[in-house]
Scaffold this motif. Sequence first.
Motif, PDB file in Angstrom:
ATOM      1  N   LEU A 218      22.946 -51.384  40.118  1.00 13.67           N
ATOM      2  CA  LEU A 218      24.172 -51.075  39.380  1.00 13.67           C
ATOM      3  C   LEU A 218      24.151 -49.641  38.856  1.00 13.67           C
ATOM      4  O   LEU A 218      23.123 -49.154  38.394  1.00 13.67           O
ATOM      5  CB  LEU A 218      24.334 -52.047  38.215  1.00 13.67           C
ATOM      6  N   GLN A 219      25.299 -49.007  38.913  1.00 12.23           N
ATOM      7  CA  GLN A 219      25.474 -47.665  38.368  1.00 12.23           C
ATOM      8  C   GLN A 219      26.437 -47.729  37.187  1.00 12.23           C
ATOM      9  O   GLN A 219      27.349 -48.566  37.168  1.00 12.23           O
ATOM     10  CB  GLN A 219      26.039 -46.719  39.432  1.00 12.23           C
ATOM     11  N   PRO A 220      26.260 -46.858  36.181  1.00  8.12           N
ATOM     12  CA  PRO A 220      27.223 -46.839  35.069  1.00  8.12           C
ATOM     13  C   PRO A 220      28.635 -46.622  35.606  1.00  8.12           C
ATOM     14  O   PRO A 220      28.847 -45.777  36.484  1.00  8.12           O
ATOM     15  CB  PRO A 220      26.759 -45.649  34.221  1.00  8.12           C
ATOM     16  N   PRO A 221      29.604 -47.396  35.129  1.00  6.75           N
ATOM     17  CA  PRO A 221      30.973 -47.268  35.643  1.00  6.75           C
ATOM     18  C   PRO A 221      31.522 -45.859  35.453  1.00  6.75           C
ATOM     19  O   PRO A 221      31.332 -45.242  34.404  1.00  6.75           O
ATOM     20  CB  PRO A 221      31.763 -48.278  34.803  1.00  6.75           C
ATOM     21  N   SER A 222      32.184 -45.367  36.487  1.00  7.84           N
ATOM     22  CA  SER A 222      32.844 -44.063  36.399  1.00  7.84           C
ATOM     23  C   SER A 222      34.353 -44.276  36.511  1.00  7.84           C
ATOM     24  O   SER A 222      34.813 -45.242  37.126  1.00  7.84           O
ATOM     25  CB  SER A 222      32.365 -43.134  37.515  1.00  7.84           C
ATOM     26  N   GLU A 223      35.107 -43.410  35.904  1.00 12.54           N
ATOM     27  CA  GLU A 223      36.572 -43.461  35.941  1.00 12.54           C
ATOM     28  C   GLU A 223      37.112 -44.794  35.429  1.00 12.54           C
ATOM     29  O   GLU A 223      38.156 -45.267  35.870  1.00 12.54           O
ATOM     30  CB  GLU A 223      37.098 -43.203  37.362  1.00 12.54           C
ATOM     31  N   ARG A 224      36.387 -45.408  34.490  1.00 12.82           N
ATOM     32  CA  ARG A 224      36.824 -46.725  34.030  1.00 12.82           C
ATOM     33  C   ARG A 224      38.179 -46.666  33.329  1.00 12.82           C
ATOM     34  O   ARG A 224      39.036 -47.531  33.545  1.00 12.82           O
ATOM     35  CB  ARG A 224      35.776 -47.323  33.089  1.00 12.82           C
TER      36      ARG A 224
ATOM     37  N   GLU B  76      26.989 -57.848  36.710  1.00 11.53           N
ATOM     38  CA  GLU B  76      28.092 -56.926  36.989  1.00 11.53           C
ATOM     39  C   GLU B  76      29.008 -56.803  35.774  1.00 11.53           C
ATOM     40  O   GLU B  76      29.450 -55.700  35.422  1.00 11.53           O
ATOM     41  CB  GLU B  76      28.878 -57.413  38.205  1.00 11.53           C
ATOM     42  N   ALA B  77      29.290 -57.933  35.124  1.00 16.28           N
ATOM     43  CA  ALA B  77      30.152 -57.909  33.943  1.00 16.28           C
ATOM     44  C   ALA B  77      29.490 -57.148  32.794  1.00 16.28           C
ATOM     45  O   ALA B  77      30.136 -56.360  32.092  1.00 16.28           O
ATOM     46  CB  ALA B  77      30.484 -59.339  33.516  1.00 16.28           C
ATOM     47  N   MET B  78      28.183 -57.381  32.582  1.00 16.53           N
ATOM     48  CA  MET B  78      27.460 -56.654  31.531  1.00 16.53           C
ATOM     49  C   MET B  78      27.503 -55.150  31.779  1.00 16.53           C
ATOM     50  O   MET B  78      27.604 -54.352  30.840  1.00 16.53           O
ATOM     51  CB  MET B  78      26.007 -57.120  31.481  1.00 16.53           C
ATOM     52  N   ASN B  79      27.412 -54.758  33.043  1.00 17.00           N
ATOM     53  CA  ASN B  79      27.424 -53.336  33.380  1.00 17.00           C
ATOM     54  C   ASN B  79      28.725 -52.676  32.938  1.00 17.00           C
ATOM     55  O   ASN B  79      28.754 -51.471  32.650  1.00 17.00           O
ATOM     56  CB  ASN B  79      27.226 -53.164  34.889  1.00 17.00           C
ATOM     57  N   TYR B  80      29.804 -53.453  32.887  1.00 17.94           N
ATOM     58  CA  TYR B  80      31.094 -52.930  32.432  1.00 17.94           C
ATOM     59  C   TYR B  80      31.334 -53.189  30.946  1.00 17.94           C
ATOM     60  O   TYR B  80      32.441 -52.972  30.444  1.00 17.94           O
ATOM     61  CB  TYR B  80      32.230 -53.527  33.269  1.00 17.94           C
ATOM     62  N   GLY B  81      30.309 -53.666  30.256  1.00 21.37           N
ATOM     63  CA  GLY B  81      30.442 -53.890  28.824  1.00 21.37           C
ATOM     64  C   GLY B  81      31.361 -55.032  28.466  1.00 21.37           C
ATOM     65  O   GLY B  81      31.970 -55.031  27.384  1.00 21.37           O
ATOM     66  N   LEU B  82      31.462 -56.032  29.351  1.00 17.84           N
ATOM     67  CA  LEU B  82      32.345 -57.165  29.081  1.00 17.84           C
ATOM     68  C   LEU B  82      31.578 -58.303  28.412  1.00 17.84           C
ATOM     69  O   LEU B  82      30.497 -58.680  28.871  1.00 17.84           O
ATOM     70  CB  LEU B  82      32.959 -57.691  30.384  1.00 17.84           C
TER      71      LEU B  82
ATOM     72  N   ASN C 110      26.100 -55.350  23.408  1.00 19.67           N
ATOM     73  CA  ASN C 110      24.813 -56.038  23.524  1.00 19.67           C
ATOM     74  C   ASN C 110      24.488 -56.348  24.984  1.00 19.67           C
ATOM     75  O   ASN C 110      23.330 -56.272  25.407  1.00 19.67           O
ATOM     76  CB  ASN C 110      24.836 -57.340  22.720  1.00 19.67           C
ATOM     77  N   GLY C 111      25.511 -56.716  25.750  1.00 19.88           N
ATOM     78  CA  GLY C 111      25.304 -57.021  27.159  1.00 19.88           C
ATOM     79  C   GLY C 111      24.797 -55.830  27.944  1.00 19.88           C
ATOM     80  O   GLY C 111      23.916 -55.963  28.800  1.00 19.88           O
ATOM     81  N   ARG C 112      25.351 -54.651  27.651  1.00 20.85           N
ATOM     82  CA  ARG C 112      24.862 -53.438  28.330  1.00 20.85           C
ATOM     83  C   ARG C 112      23.369 -53.251  28.073  1.00 20.85           C
ATOM     84  O   ARG C 112      22.609 -52.890  28.972  1.00 20.85           O
ATOM     85  CB  ARG C 112      25.624 -52.210  27.826  1.00 20.85           C
ATOM     86  N   ARG C 113      22.962 -53.481  26.827  1.00 19.47           N
ATOM     87  CA  ARG C 113      21.538 -53.327  26.501  1.00 19.47           C
ATOM     88  C   ARG C 113      20.695 -54.412  27.167  1.00 19.47           C
ATOM     89  O   ARG C 113      19.552 -54.166  27.560  1.00 19.47           O
ATOM     90  CB  ARG C 113      21.356 -53.354  24.981  1.00 19.47           C
TER      91      ARG C 113
END
Length: 377
Positions: free
Chosen positions: A176-182, A291-297, A348-351
């Motif tokens: 996973l990569q940090p989301p760009s252009e979100r 995938e959802a955590m990567n988007y901070g959901l 918290n999910g991102r972490r």
Amino acid sequence: MGVLFVTSKSLGGSGKHITALAEGLRPWVRCELAYFPSGVAQDSELESPFSRVHHFPRKPSFDPGAIAADVAFTARLLAQGGYEAVHTHTSLGGLIGRVAARVCRAPVQVIHTLHAYGADEFTPVPQKWVYWAVEKALDRMTNRYVSPSHYTREYGRRTHVIDAAKARVIHNSLPLQPPSERASQRRRLRGELGLAEDETLFLFCGRFEKQKGVDVLLEAAARVAPPARFRLVLCGTGELQPQLMQQAHRLGLGGRVLWAGWQPDVRPYYAAADVFVMPSRWETFGLVFLEAMNYGLPILSTRTQAVPEVVEDGVCGLLSANEDANQLAANMYSLAMRADLREELGANGRRQLARFSYDEFLRSHLALYRECRVVLA
């Protein structure tokens, strides 16, 4: 070193898992694949990281004659040599690959990834006992197991379906990569969907099958009380879609449910969403949670099998009891009404993602393959 992957399908979490593993190991391992192509776009995604791909010449089937032919096909591949290990995935792939390794007597180590058990607590009797007996017989043909979760290994130990001493827990992961252009993706898709800024977008991504609990999700959505304003977007396809669409109509959900179909790129949907929801009846990991955590959901799901191991209740999501539409509706209401709670759980999910490192996922598999080579030497 060479590893032959054997699986039955390109769809679902097992397909994502295999693709991520083979892609990351390419610099060190010659990975080949034997599988049943489905004739869908996911086939090319699955095949892309492999140096060579072998298609089984018929559709997947548990018919004894078909299995015997598929075992013979795989045994011929293994007999050609050049493999230190055969790594099997899914129930049918595990059956074919493990029996083939035994039949051809090739000097290979056999690894099976426990994506799920045919004989789990949701399988009806007597079918459950048939699966248990088959898996128990295959255990004698297996040198090592990869367990995507502690739950999966513990279930195998508790039910004696596998020799748990041969199982190593390697949590699933994705590159996973940090989301760009979100922000721009969010504005664009929410505009296309006709969402107001104060409407909460709940997102589901997955197959429309009993396992994923979409019927429970629709029941819960119908019970979310005003003044909560929300839309539910369902990305996916599956055999239950006609019944689910009828259910949504019967519940009067109307325009609150948007059927997006299968999406080759779900990133804009993650960017547009406020909450990810998948009330699975059973789940031995759940890559979509990462995938959802990567988007901070923040995540809404169930306290079933390995889900609490991935989604910590009250930390990065809210979990309800299996098939409890009332509790799921209450959790949907809470997140629809409280932007601060959504932000807290999402952060918290991102972490939490650090617990499921892709580099560690690759290192652990590479170490396992190298152990196989040492044994053969």
